[in-house]
Design an enzyme around this catalytic site. Structure first.
Site, short mmCIF file in Angstrom:
data_model
loop_
_atom_site.label_atom_id
_atom_site.label_comp_id
_atom_site.label_asym_id
_atom_site.label_seq_id
_atom_site.Cartn_x
_atom_site.Cartn_y
_atom_site.Cartn_z
CD GLU A 1 6.43 9.49 9.67
OE1 GLU A 1 5.25 9.19 9.15
OE2 GLU A 1 7.13 8.78 9.37
CB CYS B 1 2.27 -8.34 -9.78
SG CYS B 1 1.04 -7.07 -8.94
CB CYS C 1 0.37 -11.33 -3.33
SG CYS C 1 -0.99 -9.91 -3.78
S1 SF4 Z 1 1.77 -7.21 -3.36
FE1 SF4 Z 1 0.42 -8.38 -4.94
S2 SF4 Z 1 -0.15 -7.33 -5.86
FE2 SF4 Z 1 1.48 -6.16 -4.94
S3 SF4 Z 1 3.71 -6.04 -6.33
FE3 SF4 Z 1 3.11 -7.62 -4.68
S4 SF4 Z 1 1.46 -9.70 -6.03
FE4 SF4 Z 1 1.11 -7.12 -6.99
#
Ligand code: SF4
Length: 373
Positions: free
Chosen positions: A39, A201, A210
């Protein structure tokens, strides 16, 4: 994100981690010593670069007893190149405390861990969740990014308010039944999937809920407040060269002041508050006084001046000139240490000096620069 989405994220994150996690040595251990070492190293550098340091460190100091017994100079030498040398010094100090006060066993209480030098809330949570499976969330940069995007947090995450919003939302998705695995998984997800510049994404299991993705904010979040202004520092390093016992020698300086590179070694140094040419510096009062204090006759010396080196540290830009000169043997007192030039590299040096001492044929480099009167 509603509770159903939070549960979906929790479950799918662990599944994603099982499939995608990198095989890293500190993921095969519950030993708090190895977790702590990994860490602290990872606070300094990327996983790829940190791996070689981790192996070097744990091979040289396979237990906390070995680290506690080590010479601080050797610990700093191993750490050379990672920067933030106070972290290495703190590790050495803390190893001594854990050995003396806890018989070499890391305490498993948050409060006691926080009392150890160099262990803050982040590292304490990592040790407790990874080694002892305690229910504490670890909030590193990767985690902050994932949470800030999932919940579209628009407050800067490097402020108290932003961090508290991150932590509040993190508690909604946190897996209290397997805290260690959850922490590893969300950190890995941030590093490999919800990446800084290229979040994946389109293939993300969380894209249906998200908020950043829904609002097309994934390339903007997380926000950060502007950093502290960078300070320029101008340094002159002096390398006196003299022959003693058939060796070409110089002086190193052990940096004791509370400043950059504390406890590392460098050359005799002077600092000016603004940009000054080496020629002007050589005529300055402070340098003339140094020569007089050490009975060095300026008129009898040729100075060899290097090119100007630029070196970036956090919040500081260094502008450094090395100046060597050949002189009869000198007798400088503390904090200077007389050393053969060939042994300079055996000392823990700041990265800039390490690079300089690795210049092609360092001895010749010192002797063959342009003479200036
Ligand atoms: S958490 Fe949201 S911003 Fe991150 S990769 Fe997934 S869809 Fe994209």
């Amino acid at each position: 994100m509603n509770s159903k989405a939070c549960a979906h994220f929790r479950q799918n994150l662990i599944d994603w981690y099982d499939t995608h996690k990198r095989d890293l040595p500190w993921r095969h251990t519950r030993d708090p010593y190895f977790i702590w070492v990994s860490e602290i190293i990872l606070q300094q550098t990327t996983v790829d670069q940190g791996l070689s340091y981790y192996y070097k460190f744990t091979n040289t100091y396979p237990t906390i007893f070995h680290l506690a017994d080590a010479d601080e100079k050797d610990v700093l030498k191993l750490w050379q190149g990672l920067g933030y040398y106070s972290r290495a010094r703190n590790m050495h100090h803390t190893a001594g405390i854990v050995v003396k006060k806890y018989n070499g066993h890391f305490p498993d209480s948050y409060k006691e861990l926080l009392e150890l030098k160099g262990i803050g809330p982040y590292t304490a949570a990592a040790i407790l969740s990874f080694a002892f499976n305690k229910s504490l969330a670890v909030t590193d940069g990767n985690v902050m990014r994932v949470v800030a995007r999932l919940f579209a947090i628009e407050k800067p995450v490097n402020t108290t308010k932003g961090l508290s919003e991150v932590n509040k939302n993190l508690s909604h998705i946190f897996d209290t039944k397997q805290p260690g695995t959850f922490n590893q998984a969300i950190m890995e997800f941030g590093a490999q999937h919800c990446k800084v510049h290229k979040p994946l994404c389109n293939s993300c299991f969380a894209k249906d809920y998200c908020k950043a993705y829904a609002d097309n904010l994934q390339f903007i979040l997380p926000l950060k407040e502007a950093k502290t202004k960078t300070l320029d520092r101008y340094l002159f390093y002096f390398i006196p060269l003299f022959v003693e016992n058939n060796s070409l020698c110089t002086y190193l300086n052990r940096r004791t002041a509370k400043d950059i590179w504390q406890h590392l070694y460098d050359f005799i140094s002077f600092e000016t508050t603004r940009k000054t040419s080496p020629q002007n510096f050589l005529k300055s009062k402070i340098f003339t006084q140094f020569l007089a204090d050490n009975s060095i006759k300026r008129s009898a010396i040729d100075f060899y001046i290097s090119k100007l080196y630029h070196h970036k540290l956090t919040h500081r830009h260094l502008h450094v000139t090395f100046i060597s000169f050949v002189t009869p043997p000198l007798e400088l007192g503390q904090p200077y240490i007389k050393t053969p030039l060939s042994q300079v590299k055996d000392y823990p040096l700041p990265k800039l000096l390490e690079n300089f001492s690795n210049e092609k044929d360092f001895n010749n480099f010192c002797l063959n620069l342009l003479p200036v009167r």
